[in-house]
Design a protein around this motif. Structure first.
Motif, PDB file in Angstrom:
ATOM      1  N   PHE A 249      51.000   5.789  28.652  1.00  0.00           N
ATOM      2  CA  PHE A 249      51.918   5.085  27.751  1.00  0.00           C
ATOM      3  C   PHE A 249      51.490   3.651  27.516  1.00  0.00           C
ATOM      4  O   PHE A 249      51.974   2.984  26.621  1.00  0.00           O
ATOM      5  N   GLU A 250      50.607   3.182  28.390  1.00  0.00           N
ATOM      6  CA  GLU A 250      49.986   1.888  28.136  1.00  0.00           C
ATOM      7  C   GLU A 250      48.492   2.093  28.153  1.00  0.00           C
ATOM      8  O   GLU A 250      47.981   3.010  28.817  1.00  0.00           O
ATOM      9  N   GLN A 251      47.800   1.252  27.397  1.00  0.00           N
ATOM     10  CA  GLN A 251      46.349   1.331  27.416  1.00  0.00           C
ATOM     11  C   GLN A 251      45.799   0.048  28.023  1.00  0.00           C
ATOM     12  O   GLN A 251      46.316  -1.034  27.752  1.00  0.00           O
ATOM     13  N   PRO A 252      44.770   0.174  28.868  1.00  0.00           N
ATOM     14  CA  PRO A 252      44.223  -1.009  29.505  1.00  0.00           C
ATOM     15  C   PRO A 252      43.588  -1.941  28.474  1.00  0.00           C
ATOM     16  O   PRO A 252      42.998  -1.476  27.495  1.00  0.00           O
ATOM     17  N   THR A 253      43.744  -3.248  28.680  1.00  0.00           N
ATOM     18  CA  THR A 253      43.043  -4.198  27.820  1.00  0.00           C
ATOM     19  C   THR A 253      41.723  -4.599  28.472  1.00  0.00           C
ATOM     20  O   THR A 253      40.933  -5.327  27.883  1.00  0.00           O
ATOM     21  N   GLY A 254      41.510  -4.150  29.696  1.00  0.00           N
ATOM     22  CA  GLY A 254      40.235  -4.417  30.355  1.00  0.00           C
ATOM     23  C   GLY A 254      40.042  -3.445  31.495  1.00  0.00           C
ATOM     24  O   GLY A 254      41.016  -2.923  32.048  1.00  0.00           O
ATOM     25  N   GLY A 255      38.814  -3.146  31.819  1.00  0.00           N
ATOM     26  CA  GLY A 255      38.533  -2.246  32.935  1.00  0.00           C
ATOM     27  C   GLY A 255      38.720  -0.789  32.566  1.00  0.00           C
ATOM     28  O   GLY A 255      38.855  -0.445  31.383  1.00  0.00           O
ATOM     29  N   GLN A 256      38.734   0.045  33.578  1.00  0.00           N
ATOM     30  CA  GLN A 256      38.742   1.483  33.342  1.00  0.00           C
ATOM     31  C   GLN A 256      39.762   2.172  34.220  1.00  0.00           C
ATOM     32  O   GLN A 256      40.150   1.656  35.262  1.00  0.00           O
TER      33      GLN A 256
ATOM     34  N   ASP B 130      46.443  -7.284  36.230  1.00  0.00           N
ATOM     35  CA  ASP B 130      45.324  -8.206  36.086  1.00  0.00           C
ATOM     36  C   ASP B 130      44.220  -7.881  37.087  1.00  0.00           C
ATOM     37  O   ASP B 130      44.313  -8.225  38.263  1.00  0.00           O
ATOM     38  N   GLY B 131      43.227  -7.183  36.618  1.00  0.00           N
ATOM     39  CA  GLY B 131      42.053  -6.914  37.453  1.00  0.00           C
ATOM     40  C   GLY B 131      42.343  -6.108  38.701  1.00  0.00           C
ATOM     41  O   GLY B 131      41.966  -6.481  39.807  1.00  0.00           O
TER      42      GLY B 131
ATOM     43  N   ILE C   5      38.867  11.473  44.896  1.00  0.00           N
ATOM     44  CA  ILE C   5      39.718  10.405  44.382  1.00  0.00           C
ATOM     45  C   ILE C   5      40.469  10.946  43.178  1.00  0.00           C
ATOM     46  O   ILE C   5      39.854  11.387  42.205  1.00  0.00           O
ATOM     47  N   ALA C   6      41.801  10.932  43.249  1.00  0.00           N
ATOM     48  CA  ALA C   6      42.601  11.455  42.140  1.00  0.00           C
ATOM     49  C   ALA C   6      42.682  10.428  41.018  1.00  0.00           C
ATOM     50  O   ALA C   6      42.444  10.735  39.852  1.00  0.00           O
ATOM     51  N   VAL C   7      43.022   9.200  41.358  1.00  0.00           N
ATOM     52  CA  VAL C   7      43.180   8.154  40.343  1.00  0.00           C
ATOM     53  C   VAL C   7      42.378   6.941  40.787  1.00  0.00           C
ATOM     54  O   VAL C   7      42.429   6.569  41.960  1.00  0.00           O
ATOM     55  N   GLU C   8      41.656   6.385  39.861  1.00  0.00           N
ATOM     56  CA  GLU C   8      40.848   5.215  40.208  1.00  0.00           C
ATOM     57  C   GLU C   8      40.989   4.141  39.141  1.00  0.00           C
ATOM     58  O   GLU C   8      40.774   4.395  37.952  1.00  0.00           O
ATOM     59  N   PHE C   9      41.364   2.945  39.571  1.00  0.00           N
ATOM     60  CA  PHE C   9      41.374   1.782  38.688  1.00  0.00           C
ATOM     61  C   PHE C   9      40.168   0.941  39.032  1.00  0.00           C
ATOM     62  O   PHE C   9      39.952   0.651  40.199  1.00  0.00           O
ATOM     63  N   SER C  10      39.378   0.565  38.024  1.00  0.00           N
ATOM     64  CA  SER C  10      38.295  -0.372  38.309  1.00  0.00           C
ATOM     65  C   SER C  10      38.472  -1.604  37.445  1.00  0.00           C
ATOM     66  O   SER C  10      38.331  -1.534  36.234  1.00  0.00           O
ATOM     67  N   ASP C  11      38.831  -2.677  38.112  1.00  0.00           N
ATOM     68  CA  ASP C  11      39.034  -3.958  37.436  1.00  0.00           C
ATOM     69  C   ASP C  11      39.911  -3.793  36.193  1.00  0.00           C
ATOM     70  O   ASP C  11      39.627  -4.335  35.133  1.00  0.00           O
TER      71      ASP C  11
END
Lengths: 328, 313, 385
Positions: free
Chosen positions: A53-60, A21-22, A3-9
């Motif tokens: 350039f943006e940072q998540p406000t939630g999740g990883q 959003d999530g 997996i190259a890129v993973e968004f979790s919630d």
């Protein structure tokens, strides 16, 4: 499979605006991944979350398994081709391409030769001495590409890279990009609002709506089996049928979709109504009928008879072609 | 309604003139530009040429009359040690003021261009422009009082126990004196204050024109903030910095009021011109002095162009 | 005059040779109804600045000559205006008056037609700045000394010598005078240095402070270079100097009675003195343009200038001295003997009135350093060279 890129919630809220959003998302290494959606749907923010350039406000967010929450953009092995290319106007094309190598401290001779190589790769070998302002739009696009690729990123991000090009050039560049990605075996993440572009280039794609992913899958899955009305509407030109029509056609009381080319004219059929519009498309004609208040389009291949406007037409199709969606 | 003809009737001279201008846009442009061109050409360049011509005359040391024969004698006089002192003193001051203005203006302009939005932007413009609305003389006299030996600044320093800083600065050779108001340091401070807006505004305009994506691209390609500043922001903002420095540099070169009111009475070019043309009646030498800032600015612009300051334009 | 206006590189060596001898008026006719005067600011007051100071309205009522004033800021401007023409009178300082005479821009004055001429201070009647070869070219207006102003809290007793501004020393309050004294920001101030040397270095043999040979001149410049170390700022604007006495801790400087009076009125502890070396000073003269259109009104003004409240009130207004001694005592205006004394009336003999230094001086052709060198060298001195 890596997996190259993973968004979790993963979320990115700007005050009360939930730009992302999530989102849960996995992008495979070596794939050509498209993020599709109308403007404001959160696709660009997702891209900027990957580049930093943006940072998540939630999740990883993980890139090749590493949590990048605390990694600023310049320390991420990810490069971006910007929508406006963002070429440095005061530098020559060659210096633009060598920039990433320069700031990492590579010697002049080495970095310039690598830059030349990369310019050759994007077929701009003889333009190294020019300033970006002396290039055409398509050429600038390639410089932006070369400037990103020279850093050998593990993921290349492309933000509407073809948006500023005219139709013909765009099509040529689509092929070129695809070929390049294939040759380099790199992971490309590509943001677009153009469904044709996404369908024709991507290995898999995510359709964004209101900060969320509406559907994720291969182009064929998304095109043939849209899961929501929004996806059906946005990707391709499917007919969207309300629950009562679906039921009448033998399905459950849910929304469904069916593509015009899967519908044929018949002497009798479950869908009928007066012809309200005819549109000649060369390879065939698009016939629209008013079936109980729902406009349904069918594609009539060239050579077959076309009903007159105002006459009653009957439509028929294979039961399997009806895609029942999740929405009731 | 049935239109009877393809064209509508003209309604008099104005319509016919409009027709003429439409066929020949050049005439309209010429009419538009004629007054300002005349103004520039005759009044502006004309007086400049008259100045140049005067500087090649000389003054008869015996009668004090201007001798209207072309000579380089006056320029020779310019090279006398006391006059050379004035030139060097002025140029060094102008350079120092320009550097200080640039250093102070940059963060302010950067903030305004990048981060200030809505209200804060208005506050910024107001803050920068406000000092420009009050009279220049009032500001300079106010500074004289602020910097005076028994002025606000030394009072504040006394009250906070920081007098040693001022005393230390004033003890420095060359720039020090008995008080800030009579020291070259004080002249410098007032110059910086008075000309700062002229540096901030063009700088802010230039920085505003640097797209955010350019900075992101730099970071994206691996540049640290420092590297981005040096290799992207600075070169792209350079035309603005140069524009600002042209203001601060040339305004300092020509000013004669500030060093007269705040400072140690040592002459600057402007003061010398003022005295020479007025009290001393030595127009040729005054003109020669006045030519110096023009030459300096030409050289400065030429160097800036060579250094690529205008490449990003 | 308030601002010392000296033409830069004037040399009036050939003065006598080119002096035109012109016919002067033999009698005064009826007034022409108007009179235009080139004057220093504050010299011609008609009660508009301060209602108490008006010496024009009465003249206009009496003679029917309507007075118009063109103020000039420098002697050069005065000379230029007179060269242009169109004016009747000018209130010229010593450095401009001789240039006007030499240039033929003013005409001789027939003093017999000025009844009050007899009242002119005898010391001024034949003053060299308006009298050439026994011919009068003007009527004395006002004069004043360049006094030593000092802070009375620092100097409990008046300083007796200019050395407080010329030589580094400990003042009565125990602190050095360094950074606490000022000097005039004009080349003519070299004469003040020469005056100090005249008294304290007799071996230099200075006889006239406006006629210096190379050695005397060099010594004066040396003295001034030493003074540069003591002076944090030179003054040429009266109001800036007053501010410096208030806020800058300045305790001694050459100055004019004008500033002394204003500062005292403001409650600042200052006083003035003419030290033992004497002082330089200025003396102004009304002069009549050679082509004056209104000579009759001008002659009436000459008499008015001497006989009216002008001498008295202007002296008070300006901190200057009248050219008519009676004005101090006869209460024609606000002037009193005390004010006259304060303004330096009794020190006339000790005052060296400003004149333009020329190279051909009493000591011989080319024996003296001319004014244009004073200009450039004084710029050098202030620049620290």
């Amino acid at each position: 499979m890596t997996i190259a890129v993973e968004f979790s919630d993963t979320s990115r809220h700007f005050g009360s605006v939930k730009a992302v959003d999530g989102v849960d998302l996995q992008i495979e290494e070596g794939s050509f991944f498209a993020m599709l959606g109308p403007s404001g749907s959160g696709k660009t923010t997702c891209l900027r979350l990957i580049s930093g350039f943006e940072q998540p406000t939630g999740g990883q967010i993980r890139i090749f398994g590493e949590d990048v929450s605390n990694t600023p953009p310049h320390l991420r092995n990810v490069n971006t081709v910007f929508q406006d290319y963002a070429l440095f106007p005061h530098m020559s094309v060659r210096d633009n391409v060598a920039y990433g190598l320069m700031v990492k401290g590579m010697g002049k001779r080495e970095r310039l030769s690598q830059a030349e190589e990369m310019l050759d790769l994007v077929k701009l070998g003889q333009f190294g001495d020019r300033k970006p302002s002396q290039l055409s739009g398509g050429q600038r696009q390639r410089v932006a590409l070369a400037r990103a690729l020279v850093n050998k990123p593990r993921v290349l991000l492309l933000d509407e890279p073809l948006g500023a090009l005219d139709l013909k050039l765009r099509e040529a560049m689509q092929d070129e990009l695809k070929a390049l990605q294939h040759r380099l075996g790199l992971t490309f993440v590509f943001v677009t609002h153009d469904q044709h572009e996404a369908l024709s280039m991507a290995d898999s794609l995510a359709v964004f709506s209101d900060g969320k992913i509406a559907q994720i899958g291969t182009p064929a899955e998304v095109y043939d089996r849209p899961r929501t009305r929004f996806v059906a509407d946005f990707v391709g030109s499917s007919n969207v049928l309300p629950p009562q029509l679906t039921q009448k056609l033998g399905g459950p009381a849910q929304w469904s979709s069916i593509r015009p080319e899967q519908i044929r004219l018949a002497d009798a059929g479950p869908l009928f109504g007066p012809v309200t519009a005819l549109r000649y498309l060369g390879a065939g004609t698009r016939v629209v009928i008013d079936a109980e208040g729902t406009q349904v389009a069918a594609f009539v291949p060239a050579g077959q008879p076309v009903p007159a406007e105002g006459s009653i037409a009957y439509l028929n199709f294979d039961a399997a072609a009806l895609n029942v969606m999740e929405e009731k | 309604m049935t239109p009877s003809t393809a064209t509508l009737p003209t309604r008099g001279i104005a319509d016919r003139l409009t027709g003429l201008f439409w066929r020949r846009p050049g005439i309209f442009l010429l009419l538009l530009l004629l007054p300002p061109l005349l103004w520039l050409g005759v009044i502006y360049l004309g007086s400049l040429l008259a100045l140049l011509l005067q500087s090649f005359y000389s003054i008869d040391e015996f009668s004090g009359m201007v001798r209207q024969e072309l000579t380089l004698k006056t320029y020779g006089e310019l090279l006398r040690p006391q006059n050379l002192d004035i030139l060097i003193r002025t140029v060094v001051m102008a350079a120092a003021v320009t550097l200080a203005c640039a250093a102070i203006a940059f963060p302010i302009a950067y903030y305004a261009a990048r981060f200030a939005k809505g209200h804060w932007k208005a506050v910024f413009y107001l803050g920068v422009m406000l000092p420009l609305w009050s009279s220049y003389l009032v500001k300079v006299y106010a500074w004289k009082l602020i910097l005076a030996k028994e002025g606000i600044l030394s009072w504040a320093a006394n009250a906070t126990g920081t007098s040693f800083i001022i005393d230390g600065l004033l003890a420095l050779p060359v720039i020090g004196s008995s008080s800030l108001s009579t020291s070259p340091l004080g002249t410098f401070m007032v110059f910086v204050y008075v000309w700062l807006p002229y540096m901030i505004l063009p700088m802010q305009a230039a920085l505003e024109r640097v797209p955010t994506s350019m900075l992101e691209a730099s970071a994206d390609l691996g540049a640290t903030r420092g590297q981005t500043f040096r290799t992207v922001i600075l070169p792209l903002a350079l035309p603005g910095v140069i524009a600002g420095s042209i203001f601060t540099f040339s305004l300092t070169l020509g000013d004669y009021i500030i060093p007269q009111i705040v400072g140690n009475s040592a002459n600057f070019i402007g003061m010398a011109v003022y005295q020479l043309q007025g009290t001393a009646g030595n127009i040729p030498l005054a003109a020669a002095f006045a030519v110096v800032p023009i030459l300096i600015m030409l050289v400065y612009l030429w160097l800036a162009k060579r250094a690529g300051a205008f490449d990003a334009l | 005059m308030k601002y010392l206006k000296l033409i830069g590189t004037t040399a009036l060596a050939t003065l006598t040779a080119v002096t035109p001898v012109m016919a002067q008026i033999a009698e005064i006719g009826p007034g022409e109804g108007q009179l235009s005067i080139v004057a220093w600011a504050g010299y011609i007051e008609r009660g508009e600045t301060d209602p108490a100071f008006d010496w024009v309205t009465g003249f206009e009522e009496k003679t029917g000559c309507k007075v118009s004033v063109k103020t000039a800021a420098t002697s050069d401007e005065m000379v230029a205006l007179m060269n242009e023409g169109g004016f009747d009178l000018v209130t010229a300082s010593g450095d401009a008056s001789l240039r006007l005479i030499a240039g033929g821009r003013v005409q001789p004055v027939n003093v017999d037609l000025v009844p009050s001429w007899k009242d002119v201070d005898d010391r001024l009647k034949n003053a060299p700045w308006h009298t050439v070869d026994g011919v009068h070219y003007g009527v004395p207006y006002m004069w004043g000394p360049n006094v030593l102003m000092y802070n009375t809290e620092v100097f409990k007793e008046a300083p007796t010598s200019w050395n407080v501004v010329f030589e580094e020393q400990t003042l009565p309050d125990g602190k050095s005078n360094k950074g606490r004294v000022q000097a005039y920001d004009g080349p003519i101030y070299i004469a003040d240095a020469a005056q100090y040397l005249m008294a304290n270095k007799p071996e230099l043999g200075i006889t006239s402070v406006y006629e210096l040979n190379e050695d005397q001149y060099a010594a004066a410049l040396d003295l001034l270079r030493g003074q540069r170390e003591l002076t944090s700022r030179y003054w040429h604007d009266a109001f800036i100097q007053m501010d410096d006495f208030k806020n800058e801790g300045i305790v001694a400087s050459g100055s004019w009675p004008f500033m002394v009076n204003l500062l005292q009125a403001d409650g600042v502890p200052v006083a003035s003195v003419i030290p033992k070396e004497g002082a330089t000073g200025w003396a102004d003269t009304s002069m009549l343009h050679v082509n004056a259109k209104n000579p009759n009104c001008a002659y009436m003004w000459f008499d008015h200038q001497l006989s009216s409240n002008l001498q008295s009130d202007l002296a008070v207004w300006f901190g200057a001295n009248p050219s008519v001694l009676a004005a101090c005592t006869d209460k024609r205006g606000m002037l009193t003997p005390e004010i006259c004394t304060k303004n330096g009336l009794d020190d006339f003999e000790r005052i060296k009135f400003w004149t333009t230094p020329v190279s051909n001086c009493a000591a011989g052709e080319g024996a003296c350093v001319p004014y244009y060198r004073w200009v450039s060298d004084y710029i050098g001195v202030i620049g620290g060279r």
